[in-house]
Design a protein around this motif. Structure first.
Motif, PDB file in Angstrom:
ATOM      1  N   ARG A   3       0.843  -1.193   0.000  1.00 17.66           N
ATOM      2  CA  ARG A   3       0.000   0.000   0.000  1.00 17.66           C
ATOM      3  C   ARG A   3       0.880   1.246   0.000  1.00 17.66           C
ATOM      4  O   ARG A   3       2.053   1.206   0.401  1.00 17.66           O
ATOM      5  N   ALA A  64      -5.633   8.016 -10.634  1.00 12.80           N
ATOM      6  CA  ALA A  64      -4.702   7.068 -10.003  1.00 12.80           C
ATOM      7  C   ALA A  64      -3.306   7.685  -9.909  1.00 12.80           C
ATOM      8  O   ALA A  64      -2.637   7.600  -8.866  1.00 12.80           O
ATOM      9  N   ASP A  68      -1.161   8.721  -6.582  1.00 10.50           N
ATOM     10  CA  ASP A  68       0.249   8.305  -6.422  1.00 10.50           C
ATOM     11  C   ASP A  68       1.104   9.509  -6.017  1.00 10.50           C
ATOM     12  O   ASP A  68       1.926   9.433  -5.108  1.00 10.50           O
ATOM     13  N   ASP A  73      -3.581   6.264  -0.857  1.00  9.66           N
ATOM     14  CA  ASP A  73      -3.707   4.871  -1.260  1.00  9.66           C
ATOM     15  C   ASP A  73      -4.979   4.588  -2.059  1.00  9.66           C
ATOM     16  O   ASP A  73      -4.945   3.961  -3.105  1.00  9.66           O
ATOM     17  N   ARG A  74      -6.129   5.070  -1.534  1.00  7.87           N
ATOM     18  CA  ARG A  74      -7.404   4.776  -2.199  1.00  7.87           C
ATOM     19  C   ARG A  74      -8.349   5.962  -2.095  1.00  7.87           C
ATOM     20  O   ARG A  74      -8.153   6.842  -1.257  1.00  7.87           O
ATOM     21  N   HIS A  95      -9.175   0.162 -11.975  1.00  7.85           N
ATOM     22  CA  HIS A  95      -8.258   0.235 -10.817  1.00  7.85           C
ATOM     23  C   HIS A  95      -8.975  -0.244  -9.563  1.00  7.85           C
ATOM     24  O   HIS A  95      -9.256   0.532  -8.651  1.00  7.85           O
ATOM     25  N   ASP A  97      -8.033  -1.833  -7.105  1.00  8.42           N
ATOM     26  CA  ASP A  97      -7.312  -1.741  -5.840  1.00  8.42           C
ATOM     27  C   ASP A  97      -7.192  -0.305  -5.338  1.00  8.42           C
ATOM     28  O   ASP A  97      -6.646  -0.064  -4.269  1.00  8.42           O
ATOM     29  N   ARG A  98      -7.692   0.659  -6.117  1.00  7.77           N
ATOM     30  CA  ARG A  98      -7.545   2.067  -5.699  1.00  7.77           C
ATOM     31  C   ARG A  98      -8.858   2.775  -5.409  1.00  7.77           C
ATOM     32  O   ARG A  98      -8.887   3.738  -4.630  1.00  7.77           O
TER      33      ARG A  98
END
Ligand SMILES: [Zn+2]
Length: 302
Positions: A3, A64, A68, A73-74, A95, A97-98
């Protein structure tokens, strides 16, 4: 997977933002249809914003990279007009996971069939002219209860900057915006997390009452919280957080930035102000982890 962490007064912190608007190309197309003569190209010249690329996946990519860049993270991405939920579900597919898919819903015209990938329905009773106590809301609450989803209910002062800038109707019925109206709905659906953004946006006392009465009510901390000016003496973030921690506790506060457009991108100043206020109040690392990320992940854990 590893993460991403953001620097904070407590050291590296995993941040999940509970309140980011995804202003997709389709969002602007739907807005354009609400006023004769308004076009997407016309809006581009009226708003000093970077206009989103047409495919929502490309906008998701931009977000995203922006997260970054800021060590976030999300984020919850909110489809901010009824009919645009497929933009956020496409972003989440790109995405997973985000992002989390949140979508504005008007219960008067809502069709649940295409909402399977949406995790949070966002209700704006004052904007769409119904009471949260009305029967028409029940199918949305049942959908949430059956699918381990959450419901976001906008209460208090509502001004939508983009609508005002474009001269779109913006008088929303404030009589339909009291958090106390949510009490029985939240009591009937104790397993559904209910999120009240901006600490109730002017109804701070009522939002705290509601949170005190219903353990499934969460307050999002997002935006500049301009409603603090309504209080005499003028409230500040430290006072607000101290009171919210006392009544709701650190497990029921969700950090949100209320970011929306580019080039501003992720509104990091909101994070900095809120982190500073909470650190000065003596919040410990466990509390910071909860408010800035873990609470959102917990209530959205499928
Ligand atoms: Zn917002």
């Amino acid at each position: 997977m590893e993460r991403i962490a953001r620097q904070s007064p407590w050291g590296p912190l995993i941040v999940a933002d509970a309140h980011v608007h995804l202003f997709s190309r389709h969002f602007f197309e739907i807005l354009a249809a609400q006023k004769p003569g308004l076009t997407v190209e016309g809006m581009q010249s009226q708003l000093d914003w970077q206009f989103p690329p047409a495919p929502p996946e490309a906008l998701a990519e931009t977000w995203a990279r922006e997260l970054d860049r800021h060590g976030v993270d999300r984020a919850a991405l909110i489809a901010s007009i009824p009919g645009d939920h497929e933009s956020v579900t496409a972003a989440v597919r790109a995405h997973a996971d985000r992002f989390f898919a949140f979508a504005m819903v008007n219960p008067k015209s809502w069709k649940p069939e295409t909402f399977s990938d949406v995790r949070v329905a966002c209700l704006f009773p004052a904007m769409h002219g119904y009471s949260i106590q009305d029967e028409i809301v029940e199918p949305v609450l049942t959908w949430a209860a059956q699918g381990r989803r959450a419901v976001f209910v906008h209460c208090g002062a509502l001004s939508v900057g983009v609508r005002q800038k474009l001269g779109l109707p913006s008088a929303f019925d404030s009589r339909l915006s009291n958090p106390v109206d949510l009490h029985m709905a939240a009591a009937r659906h104790p397993k559904v997390p209910f999120i009240v953004p901006h600490f109730g946006a002017g109804y701070f006392r009522e939002a705290l009452m509601l949170a005190d009465l219903c353990p499934n009510v969460y307050l999002d901390t997002s935006s500049s919280n301009r409603w603090m000016r309504y209080h005499a003496p003028h409230l500040d973030l430290r006072v607000v957080f101290r009171q919210a921690l006392e009544v709701a506790g650190h497990k029921r506060l969700l950090f949100g930035s209320d970011s929306s457009f580019f080039p501003r991108g992720w509104h990091y100043q909101i994070f900095e102000e809120q982190a500073t206020a909470l650190y000065e109040l003596g919040l410990d690392l466990a509390g910071a982890r909860a408010i800035f990320g873990e609470n959102l992940l917990r209530i959205l854990a499928a």
